[in-house]
Design an enzyme around this catalytic site. Structure first.
Site, short mmCIF file in Angstrom:
data_model
loop_
_atom_site.label_atom_id
_atom_site.label_comp_id
_atom_site.label_asym_id
_atom_site.label_seq_id
_atom_site.Cartn_x
_atom_site.Cartn_y
_atom_site.Cartn_z
CG ASP A 1 -2.32 0.61 0.82
OD1 ASP A 1 -2.64 0.60 -0.38
OD2 ASP A 1 -3.03 1.08 1.72
CG ASP B 1 30.05 10.65 -3.92
OD1 ASP B 1 29.31 11.52 -4.39
OD2 ASP B 1 30.67 9.83 -4.62
CG ASP C 1 28.47 13.23 -8.33
OD1 ASP C 1 28.71 12.99 -7.14
OD2 ASP C 1 28.74 12.43 -9.25
CG HIS D 1 26.90 7.62 -13.08
ND1 HIS D 1 27.08 6.40 -12.47
CD2 HIS D 1 27.69 8.49 -12.40
CE1 HIS D 1 27.93 6.52 -11.47
NE2 HIS D 1 28.31 7.78 -11.40
#
Length: 436
Positions: A38, A257, A268, A358
């Site tokens: 759900d 990172d 990034d 990426h």
């Protein structure tokens, strides 16, 4: 800061021109994904679909027809007051035209009736194969519906072409509007890393730093572009470490990172810093080597340069430093030739960046590497990782993992760093961590 309707229209126009006459493109929205009973995962639109339409809802199909009177058709969910009361507003076909630029729009339950007729005028079908098995089956069904009418003179497309090649090549070079959003994503991501540096103290948990980062993203209306990596001590030697549940110890480094996503564009950044605010001698030696490798990589980023050049420059710098520090023996050229440096540096120095962290554009075609051009955005992220159980190296270096990553846009004269607001020189990092 958001991408506007005119930007989406310009993207569709470029793709329509590249497809040529007699073609049709079919692009499906991302489906909703169940998380558990759900509950569904927070919805994130398919990047290619969003890139061309700006349409934020699931259960939608975009159709592009070069040369047609109405080249952009969108099939989407119908308005439904009951469902909208429970789950939020829908655009419906009228909203798809008024707010999202569709030339015509229909409800999704009309697609089986209308789509075969659109296909019947085309020689080539541009389509993203293998992304969604259910949608693959629907496309096959529409083509088979045409084949069943061959005797009545209906034309069936003769060629199926992978849409990724054209579309991802287009996505690789960013427009001014895209770069403005990515610059803002870089600023928000940098602010999050600075926040983590300021609050970090021995005894904290990795997830506490992650929470600081996510808070900074959220207060600027952004989310995360990938799950944050917060690795203290030898956890930093695990490249995609995401448990983020260990205690940060005095005397260790922590590698973070993390990047935000703003209007479907990714930041990034990676920074590595001392938990207690002060680098030890061995930590500083390895850290400054990684930083030198990043500077060497930067020096190779310019229009016309082949993609591998900046990676090769970083690898040579790292290998020379590893020899100087005694982690590798022999000459630099020997260690480059046998790739023994890969014990300590096992990944590439960067990747394309855009709507995906990426971005999916190709790096080479056949034997030819991609050449950098203005508007391309890439990461520069050298690192070193000394396994905690590597008895072949001085124990002072064991268990140290370091990565330094920034986002870079190629310009007409070289490059600009989009994420320069977060410090990385040793003295600057230590000064920020001392500031309260």
């Amino acid at each position: 800061m958001r991408i506007g309707a005119e930007e989406y229209a310009a993207r569709r126009a470029r793709l329509l021109e590249a497809m040529g006459p007699g073609s049709i493109a079919l692009i499906a929205a991302a489906p909703e994904r169940p998380r558990n009973h759900d509950v569904v995962y927070p919805y994130r639109q398919d990047s290619d679909f969003r890139y061309l339409t700006g349409f934020p809802e699931p259960e939608a199909v975009a159709v592009l027809l070069p040369g047609a009177e109405k080249p952009y058709t969108l099939f989407c969910r119908a308005r439904d007051p009951l469902m909208e009361t429970w789950h939020g507003r829908r655009a419906g076909p009228a909203g798809a035209c008024e707010r999202y630029g569709a030339d015509q729009a229909f409800t999704l339950d009309e697609i089986d009736q209308r789509l075969p007729d659109l296909l019947a005028h085309c020689e080539r079908v541009f389509f993203r194969f293998g992304c969604d098995a259910a949608f693959d089956q629907r496309v096959t069904g529409w083509v088979n519906a045409l084949r069943a009418r061959l005797r009545s003179g209906v034309h069936v497309p003769r060629e199926f072409v992978n849409l990724d090649t054209l579309l991802h090549e287009q996505r690789r070079v960013k427009s001014a509007a895209e770069l403005a959003v990515m610059a803002e994503a870089g600023r928000i991501s940098a602010a999050a890393h600075c926040r983590a540096m300021r609050v970090c103290r021995p005894g904290m948990y990795e997830y506490e730093l992650e929470a600081e980062i996510l808070h900074e993203f959220g207060r600027h209306g952004a989310g995360w572009s990938y799950p944050s990596i917060v690795g203290g001590g030898d956890n930093a030697c695990i490249l995609h470490y995401t448990e983020n549940d260990a205690v940060l110890r005095d005397g260790d480094l922590v590698l973070i990172d993390a990047g935000c996503e703003l209007d479907h564009y990714a930041g990034d950044i990676t920074r590595t810093f001392p938990v207690n605010g002060r680098f030890s001698g061995p930590q500083r030696d390895l850290y400054e080597l990684v930083l030198a490798a990043q500077q060497a990589a930067f020096a190779e980023i310019r229009p016309g340069q082949a993609w591998p050049a900046y990676h090769d420059a970083a690898v040579r710098t790292l290998t020379a430093g590893l020899v100087d520090l005694g982690l590798l023996a022999g000459s630099v050229d020997e260690r480059l030739a046998d790739e023994s440096y890969r014990r300590f540096y096992m990944h590439r120095t960067g990747h394309w960046l855009g709507m995906d962290v990426h971005d999916p554009s190709e790096y080479r075609s056949g034997e030819d590497w991609c050449r950098l051009a203005p508007g391309m955005v890439l990461t520069v992220e050298p690192g070193l990782y000394v396994a905690p159980d590597d008895s072949s190296v001085d124990e002072r270096f064991r268990g140290i993992g370091i990565r330094i990553e920034d986002d870079v846009v190629v310009t007409a004269t070289g490059f600009d760093v989009l994420t320069g607001d977060v410090p990385k020189a040793v003295d600057d990092v230590e000064a920020l961590m001392r500031a309260v």
